[in-house]
Scaffold this motif. Structure first.
Motif, PDB file in Angstrom:
ATOM      1  N   ASN A   1      24.064  89.753  29.301  1.00  0.00           N
ATOM      2  CA  ASN A   1      24.171  90.650  27.970  1.00  0.00           C
ATOM      3  C   ASN A   1      24.751  92.130  27.917  1.00  0.00           C
ATOM      4  OD1 ASN A   1      22.042  88.494  28.451  1.00  0.00           O
ATOM      5  ND2 ASN A   1      21.982  88.418  26.004  1.00  0.00           N
TER       6      ASN A   1
ATOM      7  N   LYS B   1      19.700  83.737  27.211  1.00  0.00           N
ATOM      8  CA  LYS B   1      19.031  84.342  26.362  1.00  0.00           C
ATOM      9  C   LYS B   1      19.307  85.903  26.965  1.00  0.00           C
ATOM     10  CE  LYS B   1      18.827  81.311  23.367  1.00  0.00           C
ATOM     11  NZ  LYS B   1      19.111  80.254  21.930  1.00  0.00           N
ATOM     12  N   LYS B   2      18.584  87.021  26.106  1.00  0.00           N
ATOM     13  CA  LYS B   2      18.387  87.864  26.091  1.00  0.00           C
ATOM     14  C   LYS B   2      17.718  88.372  27.749  1.00  0.00           C
ATOM     15  CE  LYS B   2      19.195  89.542  21.220  1.00  0.00           C
ATOM     16  NZ  LYS B   2      18.738  90.369  20.558  1.00  0.00           N
TER      17      LYS B   2
ATOM     18  N   LEU C   1      23.099  84.246  22.679  1.00  0.00           N
ATOM     19  CA  LEU C   1      22.092  85.656  22.414  1.00  0.00           C
ATOM     20  C   LEU C   1      21.589  85.827  21.949  1.00  0.00           C
ATOM     21  CD1 LEU C   1      25.298  87.569  24.243  1.00  0.00           C
ATOM     22  CD2 LEU C   1      23.645  86.275  25.399  1.00  0.00           C
TER      23      LEU C   1
ATOM     24  N   TYR D   1      30.303  88.995  23.202  1.00  0.00           N
ATOM     25  CA  TYR D   1      28.881  89.275  22.306  1.00  0.00           C
ATOM     26  C   TYR D   1      29.072  89.264  21.239  1.00  0.00           C
ATOM     27  CZ  TYR D   1      24.711  91.893  22.772  1.00  0.00           C
ATOM     28  OH  TYR D   1      23.457  91.992  21.594  1.00  0.00           O
TER      29      TYR D   1
ATOM     30  N   ASP E   1      26.535  77.636  25.057  1.00  0.00           N
ATOM     31  CA  ASP E   1      25.116  77.855  25.770  1.00  0.00           C
ATOM     32  C   ASP E   1      25.800  77.547  27.247  1.00  0.00           C
ATOM     33  OD1 ASP E   1      23.183  79.734  26.193  1.00  0.00           O
ATOM     34  OD2 ASP E   1      22.096  78.599  25.739  1.00  0.00           O
TER      35      ASP E   1
ATOM     36  N   GLU F   1      17.428  92.652  27.926  1.00  0.00           N
ATOM     37  CA  GLU F   1      18.047  91.999  28.148  1.00  0.00           C
ATOM     38  C   GLU F   1      18.382  91.921  30.229  1.00  0.00           C
ATOM     39  OE1 GLU F   1      20.866  92.591  24.455  1.00  0.00           O
ATOM     40  OE2 GLU F   1      20.298  94.378  26.023  1.00  0.00           O
TER      41      GLU F   1
ATOM     42  N   LEU G   1      26.801  86.302  19.316  1.00  0.00           N
ATOM     43  CA  LEU G   1      24.839  86.713  18.582  1.00  0.00           C
ATOM     44  C   LEU G   1      25.289  85.810  17.077  1.00  0.00           C
ATOM     45  CD1 LEU G   1      24.652  90.631  18.702  1.00  0.00           C
ATOM     46  CD2 LEU G   1      23.013  89.182  19.232  1.00  0.00           C
TER      47      LEU G   1
ATOM     48  N   THR H   1      30.762  79.040  26.588  1.00  0.00           N
ATOM     49  CA  THR H   1      29.596  80.077  25.939  1.00  0.00           C
ATOM     50  C   THR H   1      28.752  79.952  24.680  1.00  0.00           C
ATOM     51  OG1 THR H   1      31.475  82.210  25.523  1.00  0.00           O
ATOM     52  CG2 THR H   1      30.298  81.522  28.206  1.00  0.00           C
TER      53      THR H   1
END
Length: 242
Positions: free
Chosen positions: A222, A2-3, A242, A233, A67, A218, A237, A64
């Motif tokens: 990130n 995560k961020k 993210l 990215y 995750d 972040e 999102l 990714t």
């Protein structure tokens, strides 16, 4: 990944089945010269080191977008996978609920054969041979091409580490070579241990360091993706990774 904010990672010992796993509780933060000064007063510097990270995925971001984060650091492979919430953290107050909302949980696998089996399971439609041998060494990387895995991120980090020995707290200050600085407060507890106690230690440490606010900070990845691979990215999102 995560961020930022608070993270819980399950750490898997590299080899033997049945070895006890641990939970690594983390909180990222922005730091300044004042933070470093406070650290030198309350902690013990345990050294500085530099390491180079490479992250791998398929061109379609199959890992990714689930995750899952495959990383090579100093010649060794790691795979971070999301895992269900738990670990003995039972929030009873509003502050604890807020802290838990900033948490993410990852299982960290460092055994290469196990990493390959996990990847084959996820990428079974991509692998050239679902039942091929996976007993590669850390030096033999032919399995990457068989799974259509390519490096999508690569950067070097300079890390300065401190410990608060009485609390079992470690604090890392990272400087990435693409110009991003981020700190991390970390407490490790056994799997099934008292995660809430670790969260409380992190909150106390944050107060000692003068950290304020409850916004997530972040992480390096990130920021790297935002600057260098905006399409990747944006997909993460949209998928709420993210």
């Amino acid at each position: 990944m995560k961020k930022g904010g608070l993270k819980l990672h399950h750490l898997h010992a590299p080899a033997l089945l049945g070895q006890e796993m641990s939970v690594e509780v983390e909180r990222k933060f922005s730091y300044s010269a004042d933070t470093l000064k406070a650290l030198e007063e309350i902690g013990v510097c345990v050294g500085q080191r530099q390491f180079h990270d490479q992250y791998f995925d398929t061109p379609q971001f199959d890992l990714t977008l689930r995750d899952m984060w495959l990383r090579k650091r100093k010649g060794f492979w790691e795979l971070k996978c999301p895992t269900a919430a738990g670990g003995g953290a039972e929030e009873t107050s509003g502050a604890q609920v807020k802290a838990a909302a900033l948490c993410t949980r990852y299982k960290e696998i460092t055994s290469l054969p196990e990493i390959q089996l996990r990847l084959m399971d996820v990428l079974k439609d991509i692998c050239e041979d679902r039942h091929s041998e996976t007993g590669s060494s850390h030096q033999d990387e032919s399995w990457l091409s068989k799974m259509n895995l390519v490096c999508f991120a690569e950067f070097t980090t300079m890390r300065q580490s401190f410990t608060l020995e009485e609390d079992g707290v470690q604090i890392d200050l990272d400087q990435a070579d693409f110009g991003y600085y981020v700190g991390e407060v970390e407490v490790v507890v056994p799997e099934g241990g008292d995660v809430q106690a670790a969260l409380d230690k992190i909150e106390i440490t944050a107060q000692k360091l003068g950290l304020t606010g409850d916004q997530r900070v972040e992480g390096k990845m990130n920021v790297y993706l935002k600057r260098n691979h905006p399409e990747h990215y944006a997909k993460l999102l949209s998928a709420h990774i993210l």
